[in-house]
Design a protein around this motif. Structure first.
Motif, PDB file in Angstrom:
ATOM      1  N   THR A  18       0.854  -1.185   0.000  1.00 35.98           N
ATOM      2  CA  THR A  18       0.000   0.000   0.000  1.00 35.98           C
ATOM      3  C   THR A  18       0.888   1.234   0.000  1.00 35.98           C
ATOM      4  OG1 THR A  18      -1.761  -1.121   1.186  1.00 35.98           O
ATOM      5  CG2 THR A  18      -1.780   1.270   1.256  1.00 35.98           C
ATOM      6  N   ILE A  19       0.651   2.113  -0.962  1.00 35.15           N
ATOM      7  CA  ILE A  19       1.391   3.370  -1.061  1.00 35.15           C
ATOM      8  C   ILE A  19       0.503   4.471  -0.502  1.00 35.15           C
ATOM      9  CG2 ILE A  19       2.496   5.011  -2.615  1.00 35.15           C
ATOM     10  CD1 ILE A  19       2.863   2.673  -4.589  1.00 35.15           C
ATOM     11  N   THR A  20       1.060   5.272   0.409  1.00 35.57           N
ATOM     12  CA  THR A  20       0.312   6.384   0.982  1.00 35.57           C
ATOM     13  C   THR A  20       1.019   7.694   0.649  1.00 35.57           C
ATOM     14  OG1 THR A  20       1.473   6.204   3.074  1.00 35.57           O
ATOM     15  CG2 THR A  20      -0.597   5.010   2.888  1.00 35.57           C
ATOM     16  N   HIS A  21       0.222   8.745   0.557  1.00 41.11           N
ATOM     17  CA  HIS A  21       0.759  10.081   0.352  1.00 41.11           C
ATOM     18  C   HIS A  21       0.195  10.975   1.433  1.00 41.11           C
ATOM     19  CE1 HIS A  21       0.973  14.098  -1.694  1.00 41.11           C
ATOM     20  NE2 HIS A  21       2.210  13.671  -1.776  1.00 41.11           N
ATOM     21  N   ARG A  22       1.072  11.451   2.280  1.00 44.21           N
ATOM     22  CA  ARG A  22       0.695  12.295   3.425  1.00 44.21           C
ATOM     23  C   ARG A  22      -0.385  11.639   4.273  1.00 44.21           C
ATOM     24  NH1 ARG A  22       0.910  17.865   0.032  1.00 44.21           N
ATOM     25  NH2 ARG A  22       3.168  17.917  -0.102  1.00 44.21           N
ATOM     26  N   GLY A  23      -0.219  10.329   4.510  1.00 46.35           N
ATOM     27  CA  GLY A  23      -1.110   9.612   5.400  1.00 46.35           C
ATOM     28  C   GLY A  23      -2.374   9.072   4.765  1.00 46.35           C
ATOM     29  N   ARG A  24      -2.631   9.355   3.489  1.00 46.94           N
ATOM     30  CA  ARG A  24      -3.838   8.869   2.828  1.00 46.94           C
ATOM     31  C   ARG A  24      -3.458   7.848   1.764  1.00 46.94           C
ATOM     32  NH1 ARG A  24      -7.909  13.707   1.738  1.00 46.94           N
ATOM     33  NH2 ARG A  24      -9.376  12.099   2.309  1.00 46.94           N
ATOM     34  N   ALA A  25      -4.242   6.801   1.643  1.00 50.33           N
ATOM     35  CA  ALA A  25      -3.957   5.745   0.674  1.00 50.33           C
ATOM     36  C   ALA A  25      -3.976   6.307  -0.740  1.00 50.33           C
ATOM     37  CB  ALA A  25      -4.978   4.625   0.805  1.00 50.33           C
ATOM     38  N   ALA A  26      -2.912   6.028  -1.490  1.00 48.61           N
ATOM     39  CA  ALA A  26      -2.811   6.502  -2.873  1.00 48.61           C
ATOM     40  C   ALA A  26      -2.823   5.351  -3.863  1.00 48.61           C
ATOM     41  CB  ALA A  26      -1.526   7.313  -3.052  1.00 48.61           C
ATOM     42  N   GLY A  27      -2.567   4.132  -3.404  1.00 51.18           N
ATOM     43  CA  GLY A  27      -2.591   2.983  -4.294  1.00 51.18           C
ATOM     44  C   GLY A  27      -2.285   1.703  -3.559  1.00 51.18           C
ATOM     45  N   ARG A  28      -2.769   0.601  -4.123  1.00 47.52           N
ATOM     46  CA  ARG A  28      -2.499  -0.716  -3.551  1.00 47.52           C
ATOM     47  C   ARG A  28      -2.077  -1.628  -4.683  1.00 47.52           C
ATOM     48  NH1 ARG A  28      -4.146  -3.226   1.559  1.00 47.52           N
ATOM     49  NH2 ARG A  28      -3.690  -5.419   1.280  1.00 47.52           N
ATOM     50  N   LEU A  29      -0.967  -2.305  -4.494  1.00 47.32           N
ATOM     51  CA  LEU A  29      -0.414  -3.188  -5.507  1.00 47.32           C
ATOM     52  C   LEU A  29      -0.395  -4.608  -4.967  1.00 47.32           C
ATOM     53  CD1 LEU A  29       2.649  -0.946  -6.374  1.00 47.32           C
ATOM     54  CD2 LEU A  29       0.491  -1.054  -7.613  1.00 47.32           C
ATOM     55  N   ARG A  30      -0.703  -5.555  -5.846  1.00 45.00           N
ATOM     56  CA  ARG A  30      -0.717  -6.965  -5.451  1.00 45.00           C
ATOM     57  C   ARG A  30       0.041  -7.795  -6.478  1.00 45.00           C
ATOM     58  NH1 ARG A  30      -5.896  -4.954  -4.840  1.00 45.00           N
ATOM     59  NH2 ARG A  30      -6.662  -4.936  -2.721  1.00 45.00           N
ATOM     60  N   GLY A  31       0.504  -8.952  -6.061  1.00 41.37           N
ATOM     61  CA  GLY A  31       1.105  -9.923  -6.953  1.00 41.37           C
ATOM     62  C   GLY A  31       2.371  -9.445  -7.640  1.00 41.37           C
ATOM     63  N   ALA A  32       2.426  -9.673  -8.950  1.00 39.66           N
ATOM     64  CA  ALA A  32       3.616  -9.347  -9.734  1.00 39.66           C
ATOM     65  C   ALA A  32       3.894  -7.843  -9.749  1.00 39.66           C
ATOM     66  CB  ALA A  32       3.470  -9.865 -11.160  1.00 39.66           C
ATOM     67  N   ARG A  33       2.836  -7.039  -9.763  1.00 38.85           N
ATOM     68  CA  ARG A  33       3.034  -5.583  -9.756  1.00 38.85           C
ATOM     69  C   ARG A  33       3.695  -5.129  -8.456  1.00 38.85           C
ATOM     70  NH1 ARG A  33       0.197  -1.892 -12.988  1.00 38.85           N
ATOM     71  NH2 ARG A  33      -0.077  -0.663 -11.112  1.00 38.85           N
ATOM     72  N   ALA A  34       3.298  -5.724  -7.335  1.00 34.06           N
ATOM     73  CA  ALA A  34       3.900  -5.373  -6.042  1.00 34.06           C
ATOM     74  C   ALA A  34       5.375  -5.757  -6.022  1.00 34.06           C
ATOM     75  CB  ALA A  34       3.144  -6.056  -4.908  1.00 34.06           C
ATOM     76  N   ARG A  35       5.698  -6.947  -6.527  1.00 34.05           N
ATOM     77  CA  ARG A  35       7.103  -7.373  -6.564  1.00 34.05           C
ATOM     78  C   ARG A  35       7.931  -6.461  -7.466  1.00 34.05           C
ATOM     79  NH1 ARG A  35       4.355 -12.241  -6.538  1.00 34.05           N
ATOM     80  NH2 ARG A  35       4.512 -12.476  -8.797  1.00 34.05           N
TER      81      ARG A  35
END
Length: 72
Positions: A18-35
């Motif tokens: 999970t990528i956050t920007h200034r404390g708020r969720a900006a994106g969630r990556l799973r599987g191959a994209r996360a790696r």
């Protein structure tokens, strides 16, 4: 051009990121994209990588903003 800041990420046990920007969720990556993201973030400047992966990178108005009287 100013460098992006305020991004952070958290890796979870299931392999998702999970990528956050200034404390708020900006994106969630799973599987191959996360790696792929984790490998890229380890090899390059993490703030730039996170900005690019979340889409908050170069919106096209940078030239107009640079020429604005407030920024001269």
């Amino acid at each position: 051009m100013p460098r992006p800041s305020g991004f952070s990420y958290a890796q979870f046990d299931d392999g998702s990121v999970t990528i956050t920007h200034r404390g708020r969720a900006a994106g969630r990556l799973r599987g191959a994209r996360a790696r792929k993201f984790l490998a890229e973030a380890a090899a390059a400047e993490p703030q730039l990588v996170m900005a690019r992966w979340t889409g908050a990178y170069k919106h096209g108005n940078e030239r107009a903003a640079r020429e604005h009287p407030r920024n001269r």
